[in-house]
Motif scaffolding. Sequence first.
Motif, PDB file in Angstrom:
ATOM      1  N   LEU A 191      52.469 -64.673  41.628  1.00 12.99           N
ATOM      2  CA  LEU A 191      52.114 -63.292  41.960  1.00 12.99           C
ATOM      3  C   LEU A 191      50.606 -63.159  42.127  1.00 12.99           C
ATOM      4  N   CYS A 192      49.846 -63.830  41.284  1.00  7.09           N
ATOM      5  CA  CYS A 192      48.386 -63.815  41.416  1.00  7.09           C
ATOM      6  C   CYS A 192      47.955 -64.419  42.744  1.00  7.09           C
ATOM      7  N   GLU A 193      48.651 -65.469  43.157  1.00  6.97           N
ATOM      8  CA  GLU A 193      48.347 -66.084  44.450  1.00  6.97           C
ATOM      9  C   GLU A 193      48.644 -65.113  45.585  1.00  6.97           C
ATOM     10  N   LYS A 194      49.725 -64.359  45.421  1.00  7.65           N
ATOM     11  CA  LYS A 194      50.111 -63.381  46.443  1.00  7.65           C
ATOM     12  C   LYS A 194      49.078 -62.261  46.547  1.00  7.65           C
ATOM     13  N   LEU A 195      48.424 -61.948  45.434  1.00  8.04           N
ATOM     14  CA  LEU A 195      47.440 -60.862  45.406  1.00  8.04           C
ATOM     15  C   LEU A 195      46.030 -61.330  45.773  1.00  8.04           C
TER      16      LEU A 195
ATOM     17  N   ALA B 146      43.476 -55.613  44.811  1.00  2.00           N
ATOM     18  CA  ALA B 146      43.987 -55.600  43.437  1.00  2.00           C
ATOM     19  C   ALA B 146      44.140 -57.002  42.852  1.00  2.00           C
ATOM     20  N   GLU B 147      43.386 -57.955  43.371  1.00  2.00           N
ATOM     21  CA  GLU B 147      43.445 -59.306  42.821  1.00  2.00           C
ATOM     22  C   GLU B 147      42.935 -59.305  41.378  1.00  2.00           C
ATOM     23  N   PRO B 148      43.671 -59.908  40.432  1.00  2.00           N
ATOM     24  CA  PRO B 148      43.168 -59.980  39.046  1.00  2.00           C
ATOM     25  C   PRO B 148      41.889 -60.820  38.988  1.00  2.00           C
ATOM     26  N   PHE B 149      40.844 -60.260  38.378  1.00  2.00           N
ATOM     27  CA  PHE B 149      39.560 -60.951  38.361  1.00  2.00           C
ATOM     28  C   PHE B 149      39.293 -61.705  37.060  1.00  2.00           C
ATOM     29  N   ASP B 150      39.982 -61.368  35.990  1.00  2.00           N
ATOM     30  CA  ASP B 150      39.728 -62.043  34.716  1.00  2.00           C
ATOM     31  C   ASP B 150      41.031 -62.206  33.946  1.00  2.00           C
ATOM     32  N   GLU B 151      40.942 -62.867  32.790  1.00  2.00           N
ATOM     33  CA  GLU B 151      42.130 -63.158  31.995  1.00  2.00           C
ATOM     34  C   GLU B 151      42.797 -61.888  31.466  1.00  2.00           C
TER      35      GLU B 151
ATOM     36  N   GLU C 270      43.037 -58.973  32.971  1.00  2.00           N
ATOM     37  CA  GLU C 270      43.853 -58.400  34.034  1.00  2.00           C
ATOM     38  C   GLU C 270      45.097 -59.248  34.296  1.00  2.00           C
ATOM     39  N   LYS C 271      44.964 -60.562  34.207  1.00  2.00           N
ATOM     40  CA  LYS C 271      46.123 -61.440  34.381  1.00  2.00           C
ATOM     41  C   LYS C 271      47.127 -61.227  33.247  1.00  2.00           C
ATOM     42  N   HIS C 272      46.595 -61.021  32.041  1.00  2.00           N
ATOM     43  CA  HIS C 272      47.465 -60.766  30.883  1.00  2.00           C
ATOM     44  C   HIS C 272      48.216 -59.444  31.064  1.00  2.00           C
ATOM     45  N   ASP C 273      47.513 -58.430  31.538  1.00  2.00           N
ATOM     46  CA  ASP C 273      48.139 -57.124  31.780  1.00  2.00           C
ATOM     47  C   ASP C 273      49.233 -57.250  32.835  1.00  2.00           C
ATOM     48  N   LEU C 274      48.954 -58.010  33.881  1.00  2.00           N
ATOM     49  CA  LEU C 274      49.934 -58.227  34.939  1.00  2.00           C
ATOM     50  C   LEU C 274      51.171 -58.932  34.386  1.00  2.00           C
ATOM     51  N   ASN C 275      50.951 -59.976  33.589  1.00  2.00           N
ATOM     52  CA  ASN C 275      52.056 -60.744  33.023  1.00  2.00           C
ATOM     53  C   ASN C 275      52.911 -59.915  32.067  1.00  2.00           C
ATOM     54  N   GLU C 276      52.250 -59.164  31.181  1.00  2.00           N
ATOM     55  CA  GLU C 276      52.981 -58.348  30.212  1.00  2.00           C
ATOM     56  C   GLU C 276      53.804 -57.263  30.911  1.00  2.00           C
TER      57      GLU C 276
END
Length: 226
Positions: free
Chosen positions: A143-147, A152-157, A159-165
């Motif tokens: 999903l991060c690759e898609k973004l 809205a690309e996640p820029f840090d851990e 944001e990636k954590h928020d996306l995953n949760e």
Amino acid sequence: MNWKERLSRVIALGMYDRMTTPQLPANVEHYVAAGNPGKVFSEYPESLQIPPTFTMGKKQCHRDDYHLYTVSGNSMLPEGIRNGYELLTQPVVGDEVRLGDYIIIEVDGQYYQVRHKGKKSHFVQKLRRALCPVDVHITTTKLCEKLKDTFAEPFDEKEKHDLNESLLEARSYYEDTLLFLSVTYHDGEIHYSFHPSASISFRVEGAAYLDGTVVKYKTAEELSEL
């Protein structure tokens, strides 16, 4: 403090609470939450008076061609939409939504209560900016690759954590339901939101707003340029 002073304080505080407890507007279905749909405000912006015909962009428009929503909240301020804006929307289905569209989503009251420990959603619609459909088996990494290279690309851990949760939580509740990913903002931070594609009801085509005492209009494209 004697009993008279205590009673006086109880009465005064009770009166204060009744006077200041935020109330929902009677026509809450006309509002769309820009932010947490469970948040109640003490005041709500009044709906703007849109004339039967108006010019938006370079196009002559008719009010009756749109479904109107008044924005409550400032979570979409980073995307050019302010509290009190009158959104001019038209019906849309999930597979017609494009990356970057401003969309109106019907709030799932039961899911909201699950996510917020039993608290109820007060609004029936929320405003978000669209990203993409979410495959049932997609991973957060994919999903991060898609973004990548989107707004809205996640820029840090964090944001990636928020996306995953958010993804795990939504999948746990909705299971194999087709989901759609959108974003909002809180305290300057991006927040990812997953919801059934079928809950997307309207796309924002433009917005009316007050410039002093004059009502002006911006297309969705003009809003996103801010």
